[in-house]
Design a protein around this motif. Structure first.
Motif, PDB file in Angstrom:
ATOM      1  N   LEU A  89      52.709  41.042  36.562  1.00  0.00           N
ATOM      2  CA  LEU A  89      51.852  42.203  36.771  1.00  0.00           C
ATOM      3  C   LEU A  89      52.718  43.446  36.889  1.00  0.00           C
ATOM      4  O   LEU A  89      53.779  43.425  37.508  1.00  0.00           O
ATOM      5  CB  LEU A  89      51.004  42.037  38.033  1.00  0.00           C
ATOM      6  N   GLY A  90      52.248  44.543  36.311  1.00  0.00           N
ATOM      7  CA  GLY A  90      52.933  45.811  36.452  1.00  0.00           C
ATOM      8  C   GLY A  90      52.577  46.485  37.761  1.00  0.00           C
ATOM      9  O   GLY A  90      51.760  45.978  38.545  1.00  0.00           O
ATOM     10  N   PRO A  91      53.162  47.658  38.025  1.00  0.00           N
ATOM     11  CA  PRO A  91      52.848  48.386  39.272  1.00  0.00           C
ATOM     12  C   PRO A  91      51.367  48.718  39.412  1.00  0.00           C
ATOM     13  O   PRO A  91      50.875  48.895  40.536  1.00  0.00           O
ATOM     14  CB  PRO A  91      53.690  49.661  39.141  1.00  0.00           C
ATOM     15  N   ASP A  92      50.655  48.795  38.292  1.00  0.00           N
ATOM     16  CA  ASP A  92      49.226  49.089  38.333  1.00  0.00           C
ATOM     17  C   ASP A  92      48.365  47.850  38.522  1.00  0.00           C
ATOM     18  O   ASP A  92      47.128  47.931  38.515  1.00  0.00           O
ATOM     19  CB  ASP A  92      48.804  49.810  37.042  1.00  0.00           C
ATOM     20  N   GLY A  93      49.000  46.689  38.695  1.00  0.00           N
ATOM     21  CA  GLY A  93      48.247  45.463  38.883  1.00  0.00           C
ATOM     22  C   GLY A  93      47.714  44.859  37.609  1.00  0.00           C
ATOM     23  O   GLY A  93      46.945  43.892  37.654  1.00  0.00           O
ATOM     24  N   ARG A  94      48.108  45.409  36.469  1.00  0.00           N
ATOM     25  CA  ARG A  94      47.662  44.895  35.174  1.00  0.00           C
ATOM     26  C   ARG A  94      48.756  44.028  34.559  1.00  0.00           C
ATOM     27  O   ARG A  94      49.946  44.230  34.809  1.00  0.00           O
ATOM     28  CB  ARG A  94      47.354  46.054  34.221  1.00  0.00           C
ATOM     29  N   THR A 129      51.392  32.534  30.110  1.00  0.00           N
ATOM     30  CA  THR A 129      50.060  32.840  30.624  1.00  0.00           C
ATOM     31  C   THR A 129      49.677  34.256  30.201  1.00  0.00           C
ATOM     32  O   THR A 129      50.434  35.201  30.428  1.00  0.00           O
ATOM     33  CB  THR A 129      50.035  32.734  32.151  1.00  0.00           C
ATOM     34  N   VAL A 130      48.515  34.405  29.579  1.00  0.00           N
ATOM     35  CA  VAL A 130      48.142  35.695  29.016  1.00  0.00           C
ATOM     36  C   VAL A 130      46.708  36.064  29.384  1.00  0.00           C
ATOM     37  O   VAL A 130      45.902  35.208  29.767  1.00  0.00           O
ATOM     38  CB  VAL A 130      48.290  35.684  27.473  1.00  0.00           C
ATOM     39  N   ARG A 131      46.414  37.331  29.242  1.00  0.00           N
ATOM     40  CA  ARG A 131      45.045  37.832  29.384  1.00  0.00           C
ATOM     41  C   ARG A 131      44.179  37.249  28.271  1.00  0.00           C
ATOM     42  O   ARG A 131      44.642  37.016  27.153  1.00  0.00           O
ATOM     43  CB  ARG A 131      45.075  39.357  29.295  1.00  0.00           C
ATOM     44  N   LEU A 132      42.920  36.998  28.571  1.00  0.00           N
ATOM     45  CA  LEU A 132      42.006  36.446  27.581  1.00  0.00           C
ATOM     46  C   LEU A 132      41.990  37.297  26.314  1.00  0.00           C
ATOM     47  O   LEU A 132      41.862  38.522  26.371  1.00  0.00           O
ATOM     48  CB  LEU A 132      40.591  36.369  28.159  1.00  0.00           C
ATOM     49  N   ASP A 180      47.740  35.140  38.329  1.00  0.00           N
ATOM     50  CA  ASP A 180      46.779  34.634  37.351  1.00  0.00           C
ATOM     51  C   ASP A 180      45.326  34.984  37.671  1.00  0.00           C
ATOM     52  O   ASP A 180      44.543  35.253  36.748  1.00  0.00           O
ATOM     53  CB  ASP A 180      46.952  33.127  37.186  1.00  0.00           C
ATOM     54  N   PRO A 181      44.898  35.004  38.960  1.00  0.00           N
ATOM     55  CA  PRO A 181      43.532  35.466  39.225  1.00  0.00           C
ATOM     56  C   PRO A 181      43.295  36.898  38.755  1.00  0.00           C
ATOM     57  O   PRO A 181      42.205  37.218  38.250  1.00  0.00           O
ATOM     58  CB  PRO A 181      43.416  35.352  40.747  1.00  0.00           C
ATOM     59  N   TYR A 182      44.308  37.761  38.888  1.00  0.00           N
ATOM     60  CA  TYR A 182      44.150  39.141  38.418  1.00  0.00           C
ATOM     61  C   TYR A 182      44.156  39.213  36.894  1.00  0.00           C
ATOM     62  O   TYR A 182      43.449  40.040  36.294  1.00  0.00           O
ATOM     63  CB  TYR A 182      45.269  40.006  38.991  1.00  0.00           C
ATOM     64  N   ILE A 183      44.942  38.367  36.248  1.00  0.00           N
ATOM     65  CA  ILE A 183      44.948  38.337  34.782  1.00  0.00           C
ATOM     66  C   ILE A 183      43.594  37.849  34.275  1.00  0.00           C
ATOM     67  O   ILE A 183      43.059  38.373  33.282  1.00  0.00           O
ATOM     68  CB  ILE A 183      46.097  37.448  34.266  1.00  0.00           C
ATOM     69  N   LEU A 184      43.020  36.865  34.949  1.00  0.00           N
ATOM     70  CA  LEU A 184      41.675  36.412  34.585  1.00  0.00           C
ATOM     71  C   LEU A 184      40.667  37.541  34.720  1.00  0.00           C
ATOM     72  O   LEU A 184      39.861  37.791  33.813  1.00  0.00           O
ATOM     73  CB  LEU A 184      41.278  35.224  35.469  1.00  0.00           C
ATOM     74  N   ALA A 185      40.707  38.244  35.840  1.00  0.00           N
ATOM     75  CA  ALA A 185      39.763  39.341  36.066  1.00  0.00           C
ATOM     76  C   ALA A 185      39.934  40.452  35.035  1.00  0.00           C
ATOM     77  O   ALA A 185      38.947  41.012  34.540  1.00  0.00           O
ATOM     78  CB  ALA A 185      39.949  39.895  37.477  1.00  0.00           C
ATOM     79  N   GLU A 186      41.171  40.758  34.705  1.00  0.00           N
ATOM     80  CA  GLU A 186      41.431  41.810  33.725  1.00  0.00           C
ATOM     81  C   GLU A 186      40.845  41.450  32.361  1.00  0.00           C
ATOM     82  O   GLU A 186      40.252  42.289  31.677  1.00  0.00           O
ATOM     83  CB  GLU A 186      42.936  42.042  33.606  1.00  0.00           C
ATOM     84  N   GLY A 187      40.983  40.213  31.954  1.00  0.00           N
ATOM     85  CA  GLY A 187      40.459  39.798  30.670  1.00  0.00           C
ATOM     86  C   GLY A 187      38.948  39.795  30.598  1.00  0.00           C
ATOM     87  O   GLY A 187      38.365  39.865  29.510  1.00  0.00           O
ATOM     88  N   LEU A 188      38.287  39.705  31.764  1.00  0.00           N
ATOM     89  CA  LEU A 188      36.825  39.673  31.792  1.00  0.00           C
ATOM     90  C   LEU A 188      36.197  41.058  31.854  1.00  0.00           C
ATOM     91  O   LEU A 188      34.978  41.191  31.710  1.00  0.00           O
ATOM     92  CB  LEU A 188      36.352  38.846  32.994  1.00  0.00           C
ATOM     93  N   GLU A 189      37.008  42.083  32.085  1.00  0.00           N
ATOM     94  CA  GLU A 189      36.469  43.434  32.231  1.00  0.00           C
ATOM     95  C   GLU A 189      35.668  43.868  31.000  1.00  0.00           C
ATOM     96  O   GLU A 189      34.609  44.494  31.125  1.00  0.00           O
ATOM     97  CB  GLU A 189      37.598  44.430  32.488  1.00  0.00           C
TER      98      GLU A 189
END
Length: 451
Positions: free
Chosen positions: A96-101, A129-132, A268-277
């Motif tokens: 994750l970067g400083p912005d949480g992405r 592990t990647v964003r959807l 990974d929970p944040y990567i999951l959330a990011e991909g669902l946006e």
């Protein structure tokens, strides 16, 4: 050798030799693939060429030296012009970067290297592990710049640090290709590695499986930590509630509470959330669980500091020993990525800025302990000797096996031991006068007394 000389995809290039890439490279080279490992850090490459892994993993050093001696593994800082690879496996990090992405720059750079080097009809596998949607939306356009046909699949890594070499040969491998032909080709490759291949419909399904697996574990651990919070509030023991509640009862399988971090679960929970946006949905349970796990260090150290200050004679500049610094203790690892020891230490420093801080871990090298701002101690006994506060942050077997009653006599008075992993029943311990033991979820079970 399991891989016959006639197998067309025998030559493999693995980009990124961290925990995921190096264990895979050593395993594939050991079963007969011709493996080229690419790692941009020159100091890591130099060590690997001499048979020295840059992290702790049981059996890896022996395996690495074996494949180097055989000549089935070659390590470089970039893909050389004389490579013969037909398969390219991308295993670079996605922090994750400083912005949480999720940062995808390393994926993009590695995919660009592949595009510049791959021959016609190469097989490209993403394992990071990647964003959807990353496999199609990010990798495909870059690979298409090569102007040659290729096969593409997402094949997630699912191993546990500490048993990675065994799990690579035993766990089912998920394979999701961009076409059926790519899926079958990737499945044929991994059939040499593990006996069970699970083919799924597309890369997106494979990407989702990886993220859901880790998010589910984070949620499960978060619920155990919520049970601990509730038990602390009402004064019963979470250790007893969980152990007694699931004994002989197959419908309950709750783990013991404890700090939850590491290189996967912290992000990974944040990567999951990011991909669902893009779909207009938020995984509410997943995100709530992650935030509960993240706030645990501050809440628990607030309690410990308040308890310490309520004792007569507790010094303003105590000696504090933080023990168990890797992100987990079972199986043992020296991995400090995402370790919850860091926020625990930050919370302690907020309460005791002038304290003397020590660190102990039986696996993490002294340099890693020093990098956290702790004075390394050589033994568990050295860490506890003269300490006013002892905090056990991971579940290494050393801690549950230590002679805690004997060692408590070496501590300063008043002395407090805080155990995140419930290695002992505090009500049964006979500690030195002026010492007390607290465990996560059992704050009300024992009350300290002053010496």
């Amino acid at each position: 050798m399991l891989v016959p000389e006639s197998f067309p995809d025998r030559s493999i290039c693995i980009l990124g030799l961290g925990y995921v890439g190096l264990t895979l490279a050593a395993t594939m080279a050991d079963i007969g693939f011709d493996v080229l490992g690419v790692e941009v850090r020159p100091e890591v490459v130099e060590g690997l060429r001499q048979g020295r892994p840059h992290f702790h993993e049981p059996g890896l050093e022996d395996q690495l030296r074996r494949v180097l001696d055989r000549g089935t593994l070659r390590v470089e800082t970039a893909i050389p012009d004389d490579h013969r690879s037909r398969v390219f496996i991308i295993t670079v990090g996605t922090p994750l970067g400083p912005d949480g992405r999720a940062r995808l720059d390393m994926i993009e750079r590695a995919t660009g290297e592949v595009a510049a080097a791959m021959p016609e009809n190469a097989l490209v596998l993403l394992r990071s592990t990647v964003r959807l949607g990353t496999t199609r939306a990010v990798a495909v356009p870059i690979l298409e710049t090569a102007g040659v046909p290729f096969d593409l699949a997402f094949c997630p890594e699912r191993t546990l640090e500490g048993v990675a070499l065994q799990e690579l040969r035993a766990l089912p491998q998920i394979v999701g290709g961009s076409t059926m032909a790519a899926t079958i080709r990737a499945a044929q490759l991994f059939q040499f590695v593990t006996p069970t291949i699970v083919r799924v419909r597309d890369p997106e399904t494979a990407e989702m499986i990886k993220l859901v697996d880790n998010a589910q574990r984070d949620v499960q651990f978060a619920y155990a930590n919520e049970v601990a919070r509730v038990c602390d509030a009402i004064g019963v023991s979470a250790r007893e509630v969980i152990a007694a509640g699931k004994l002989g009862y197959p419908r309950t399988n709750l783990p013991m509470p404890g700090p939850v971090g590491g290189p996967c679960l912290e992000k990974d929970p944040y990567i999951l959330a990011e991909g669902l946006e893009r779909y207009g949905i938020a995984p509410d349970i997943t995100l709530t669980a992650r935030r509960l796990n993240e706030r645990q260090p501050q809440e628990t150290m607030d309690f410990l500091a308040g308890t310490a200050r309520a004792l007569g004679g507790f010094p303003e500049r105590p000696v504090i020993a933080l023990m168990g610094l890797a992100f987990k203790g079972r199986p043992a690892t020296d991995d400090l990525r995402g370790t919850m020891a860091r926020p625990i230490l930050a919370a302690l420093r907020g309460h005791f800025p002038d304290a003397e801080y020590r660190g102990y871990d039986s696996v993490v090298p002294a340099a890693g302990i020093q990098a956290m701002g702790l004075a390394p101690t050589g033994t568990l006994a050295d860490a506890m000797n003269g300490a006013h506060l002892v905090v056990i942050a991971n579940n290494h077997p050393d801690f549950s096996a230590m002679p805690i009653e004997t060692l408590s006599h070496t501590m300063a008075r008043p002395g407090l031991i805080y155990d995140y992993w419930n290695g002992f029943d505090g009500r049964e311990l006979c500690l030195a006068p002026g010492c007390a033991y607290f465990a996560l979820g059992s704050h009300g079970a024992v009350r300290p007394t002053t010496a």
